[in-house]
Design an enzyme around this catalytic site. Structure first.
Site, PDB file in Angstrom:
ATOM      1  N   TYR A   1       0.826  -1.204   0.000  1.00 34.86           N
ATOM      2  CA  TYR A   1       0.000   0.000   0.000  1.00 34.86           C
ATOM      3  C   TYR A   1       0.867   1.263   0.000  1.00 34.86           C
ATOM      4  CZ  TYR A   1      -3.815   3.130   1.532  1.00 34.86           C
ATOM      5  OH  TYR A   1      -4.746   4.128   1.639  1.00 34.86           O
TER       6      TYR A   1
ATOM      7  N   VAL B   1     -10.149   0.514  12.413  1.00 38.55           N
ATOM      8  CA  VAL B   1     -10.418   0.589  13.843  1.00 38.55           C
ATOM      9  C   VAL B   1     -11.839   1.058  14.178  1.00 38.55           C
ATOM     10  CG1 VAL B   1      -9.377   2.902  14.138  1.00 38.55           C
ATOM     11  CG2 VAL B   1      -9.417   1.295  16.044  1.00 38.55           C
TER      12      VAL B   1
ATOM     13  N   ARG C   1      -4.036   8.360  16.243  1.00 33.67           N
ATOM     14  CA  ARG C   1      -4.512   8.692  14.906  1.00 33.67           C
ATOM     15  C   ARG C   1      -5.366   9.950  15.040  1.00 33.67           C
ATOM     16  NH1 ARG C   1      -1.408   5.084  14.200  1.00 33.67           N
ATOM     17  NH2 ARG C   1      -1.581   3.276  12.815  1.00 33.67           N
TER      18      ARG C   1
END
Ligand code: NAD
Ligand code: UDP
Length: 311
Positions: free
Chosen positions: A143, A185, A209
């Site tokens: 990715y 998440v 995050r």
């Protein structure tokens, strides 16, 4: 004006198609449904200005376009680690095909890149001029390395052919239409909380995050498309509220009034410890900043997940 959205049946893509139609554009949504779903855009199929094409971006396609949003790529770590070659190819060959289409049509091109290009950042918060710290062969590399290549290829088309290219480095975004089994998440914690299952915090939960609500992200992407003379620019788009993952688990448990226990599981390899965008550039160039706070965005998202779980 004809706008192509690759990955348009995914989470972000489906909201983008909706907003573009609302603003009066003709929209072609191109998707291979690998991680997205036709049902995400089902409500748009009656609109004569909307067209859905099942197609894999790794194969060339002939279409008329004035602007291309290139979003096609698995995005959840759980998804892209299940589909590593497909992910590498969507971002390399897929990006090449879409850039060539943009070149042929002389249309604008917006690449949906990611905060993952910064890898495990050694600079905090992350600014666009930070080059990142990426493991080129790790389990996230399908990715983050292919997105770095997609950025590079886009800039090559900008430099060599003066293609009108813009790059959005998207930070963690959440909201309705994320799959229940998406693996990221927020969907994981919401589904676990609503179904009374243990809430799986990876590591000690101290990693951070910054979570942006989907409609704020769409506003940022639309502004990045619409503003003149941003060719060759790369812009961070993301939220300013940095939270630990453990705090997010507690917050979702509270909002859902859940009896689920918080359990700690091993931290996946190369999971970044801290992540927060510096959005000075987006504020200056686009006049953009997120407006929806995490609590409000989560409440809206949880309502949607409750309805999905009833189906
Ligand atoms: P998603 O998985 O819901 O959407 C991706 C879409 O692309 C899916 O509909 C999938 O079927 C489609 N797709 C994948 N490979 C394809 C291919 N080869 N050909 C055609 N279609 C293909 O994920 P999302 O969260 O909506 O992410 C959309 C884009 O935004 C991705 O490029 C992702 O890297 C980027 N992004 C998202 C986030 C986030 O937090 N949601 C963060 C950073 C970057
Ligand atoms: N995470 C977690 N439990 C989960 C899913 C994810 O603790 O069930 C953590 C993950 O380890 C990471 C953060 O939450 O530190 C964000 O993960 P996500 O997969 O949503 O996206 P990422 O930002 O890692 O791409």
């Amino acid at each position: 004006m004809k706008v192509l959205v690759t990955g348009g049946a995914g989470f972000i893509g489906s909201f983008l198609c909706e907003e573009l139609l609302d603003k009066g554009y003709d929209v072609v949504c191109l998707d291979n449904f690998s991680t997205g779903k036709e049902s995400n855009v089902k409500h748009l199929l009656q609109n004569p200005k909307f067209k859905l094409i099942k197609h894999d971006v790794t194969k060339p396609i002939e279409l008329e376009t004035d602007f291309i949003f290139h979003l096609a790529s698995p995005a959840s770590p759980a998804d892209y680690q299940k589909l590593p070659i497909e992910t590498s190819m969507a971002n390399s060959l897929g990006t090449f095909n879409m850039l060539n289409l943009a070149k042929k049509n002389e249309s604008g091109f917006l690449l949906a890149s990611t905060s993952e290009v910064y890898g495990e950042p050694l600079v905090h918060p992350q600014k666009e001029d930070y080059w990142g710290n990426v493991n080129p062969i790790g389990i996230r590399s399908c990715y983050n390395v292919s997105k770095r290549f997609a950025e590079n290829l886009s800039m090559n088309f900008f430099r060599e052919y003066s293609l009108n290219v813009r790059i959005a480095r998207i930070f963690n975004t959440y909201g309705p239409r994320m799959r229940l089994d998406d693996g990221r998440v927020i969907p994981n914690f919401i589904v676990q909380s609503l179904t009374g299952k243990p809430i799986s915090v990876y590591g000690d939960g101290k990693q951070t995050r910054s979570f942006c609500y989907i409609l704020d992200m769409i506003d940022g992407l639309m502004k990045l498309m619409s503003k003149e003379s941003l060719s060759g620019e790369v812009v961070n788009l993301g939220a300013q509220e940095e939270r630990t993952i453990l705090t997010v688990a507690e917050l979702i448990k509270n909002i859902t009034n859940s009896n689920s226990k918080i359990v700690f599981k091993p931290l996946p390899e190369d999971d970044p410890a801290r992540r927060k965008p510096d959005i000075t550039k987006a504020k200056k160039l686009l006049g953009w900043e997120p407006k929806v706070d995490l609590e409000t965005g989560l409440e809206k998202t949880i309502e949607w997940f409750k309805e999905e779980l009833k189906k």
